[in-house]
Design a protein around this motif. Structure first.
Motif, PDB file in Angstrom:
ATOM      1  N   LYS A  87       0.859  -1.186   0.000  1.00  0.00           N
ATOM      2  CA  LYS A  87       0.000   0.000   0.000  1.00  0.00           C
ATOM      3  C   LYS A  87       0.894   1.234   0.000  1.00  0.00           C
ATOM      4  N   LYS A  88       0.512   2.237  -0.768  1.00  0.00           N
ATOM      5  CA  LYS A  88       1.287   3.468  -0.791  1.00  0.00           C
ATOM      6  C   LYS A  88       0.907   4.348   0.396  1.00  0.00           C
ATOM      7  N   ALA A  89       1.884   5.048   0.915  1.00  0.00           N
ATOM      8  CA  ALA A  89       1.686   5.963   2.042  1.00  0.00           C
ATOM      9  C   ALA A  89       2.536   7.200   1.839  1.00  0.00           C
ATOM     10  N   ILE A  90       2.060   8.319   2.352  1.00  0.00           N
ATOM     11  CA  ILE A  90       2.829   9.555   2.368  1.00  0.00           C
ATOM     12  C   ILE A  90       3.385   9.719   3.775  1.00  0.00           C
ATOM     13  N   VAL A  91       4.682   9.521   3.916  1.00  0.00           N
ATOM     14  CA  VAL A  91       5.326   9.667   5.221  1.00  0.00           C
ATOM     15  C   VAL A  91       5.667  11.133   5.441  1.00  0.00           C
ATOM     16  N   LEU A  92       5.329  11.651   6.616  1.00  0.00           N
ATOM     17  CA  LEU A  92       5.502  13.063   6.939  1.00  0.00           C
ATOM     18  C   LEU A  92       6.518  13.224   8.067  1.00  0.00           C
ATOM     19  N   GLN A  93       7.386  14.181   7.903  1.00  0.00           N
ATOM     20  CA  GLN A  93       8.380  14.482   8.945  1.00  0.00           C
ATOM     21  C   GLN A  93       8.271  15.946   9.324  1.00  0.00           C
ATOM     22  N   ALA A  94       8.103  16.216  10.611  1.00  0.00           N
ATOM     23  CA  ALA A  94       8.022  17.589  11.098  1.00  0.00           C
ATOM     24  C   ALA A  94       9.420  18.179  11.202  1.00  0.00           C
ATOM     25  N   VAL A  95       9.584  19.388  10.677  1.00  0.00           N
ATOM     26  CA  VAL A  95      10.882  20.073  10.705  1.00  0.00           C
ATOM     27  C   VAL A  95      10.666  21.533  11.074  1.00  0.00           C
ATOM     28  N   GLU A  96      11.683  22.140  11.657  1.00  0.00           N
ATOM     29  CA  GLU A  96      11.618  23.554  12.019  1.00  0.00           C
ATOM     30  C   GLU A  96      12.003  24.403  10.812  1.00  0.00           C
ATOM     31  N   GLU A  97      11.047  24.592   9.931  1.00  0.00           N
ATOM     32  CA  GLU A  97      11.224  25.430   8.750  1.00  0.00           C
ATOM     33  C   GLU A  97      10.008  26.348   8.616  1.00  0.00           C
ATOM     34  N   PRO A  98      10.178  27.519   7.989  1.00  0.00           N
ATOM     35  CA  PRO A  98       9.059  28.460   7.857  1.00  0.00           C
ATOM     36  C   PRO A  98       7.894  27.860   7.080  1.00  0.00           C
ATOM     37  N   VAL A  99       6.683  28.195   7.489  1.00  0.00           N
ATOM     38  CA  VAL A  99       5.467  27.770   6.791  1.00  0.00           C
ATOM     39  C   VAL A  99       4.547  28.966   6.623  1.00  0.00           C
TER      40      VAL A  99
END
Length: 233
Positions: free
Chosen positions: A6-18
């Motif tokens: 199954k395909k998944a979108i893995v997300l990583q939290a980083v300290e970058e501007p949003v």
């Protein structure tokens, strides 16, 4: 085994501007003019977790291709788990923002619980991957998985299903699944986030938060009825 991929979108939290419309963890949710931060009928405040901008993310079949999806849970002793205390808001069309949302180290204070997100907002970096069904998933009985060492250990290491992600397989044990989520798709999973110096997100004692959705509702982009769980070791 390959049939279980199954395909998944893995997300990583980083300290970058949003910006206010980017995919992010914590901070302030985007609101259209006239909309407000959601309020639970009990008067207990909601806690904003994350928003996903699908225009910025890799594409998954049946999942939105654009629009903004936001997740909230009640800020009570059990984070709304036993009160159907989640709220999911979807904006199919948004006006893209270019304004940078200020980052803050300060944590939201709640009367009944500890915060889940510490400071923020944190940008969510996305990677598309394929996942094999883990032993802990009830659907694993339909596949011939290796049950003998050393194959068992190698397979187990590849299929722990942890991490913050969209789609794929959830990080839970077989006893945690029921007739609902075993036949639904994983919409969003929030796991512990941070680095070796700082924790960005923590659910209970290193727990994991999951939101499941029926496949037909997902196709219709109807996020009014989800199955919400917290799995904690």
């Amino acid at each position: 085994m390959e049939h279980s991929l199954k395909k998944a979108i893995v997300l990583q939290a980083v300290e970058e501007p949003v910006t206010y419309t980017d995919s992010k963890l914590g901070g302030q949710p985007y609101c259209k003019p006239g909309d407000e931060f959601p309020i639970h009928e009990s008067g207990t405040p909601y806690m904003f977790l994350a928003q996903l901008n699908f225009s910025q993310l890799p594409k998954l079949e049946n999942y939105p291709q654009h629009g903004l999806l936001q997740f909230f849970v009640l800020a009570d002793e059990d984070y709304g788990l036993y009160e159907d205390g989640y709220y999911c808001r979807y904006y199919e069309e948004i006006e893209t923002s270019v304004d940078i949302e200020p980052f803050s180290e300060e944590e939201e204070e709640y009367e009944l619980c500890e915060p889940i997100i510490f400071g923020g907002p944190y940008a969510l970096k996305a990677t598309l991957q394929e996942e094999l069904v883990p032993y802990t998933d009830p659907r694993s009985v339909h596949y011939e998985l290796p049950m003998e060492d050393p194959e068992y250990g190698k397979y187990f290491d590849k299929t722990d299903s942890s991490g913050t992600k969209i789609g794929g397989y959830a990080f839970m044990d077989k006893n945690s699944f029921d007739e609902h989520n075993s036949h639904a798709e994983l919409l969003f999973q929030l796991d512990m986030e941070g680095n070796d110096k700082k924790t960005y997100a923590m659910i209970l004692d290193s727990g994991t938060m999951q939101f499941f959705i029926e496949r037909e509702a997902l196709k219709a982009k109807d996020f009014s009825k989800l199955y919400y769980y917290i799995y904690s070791l």
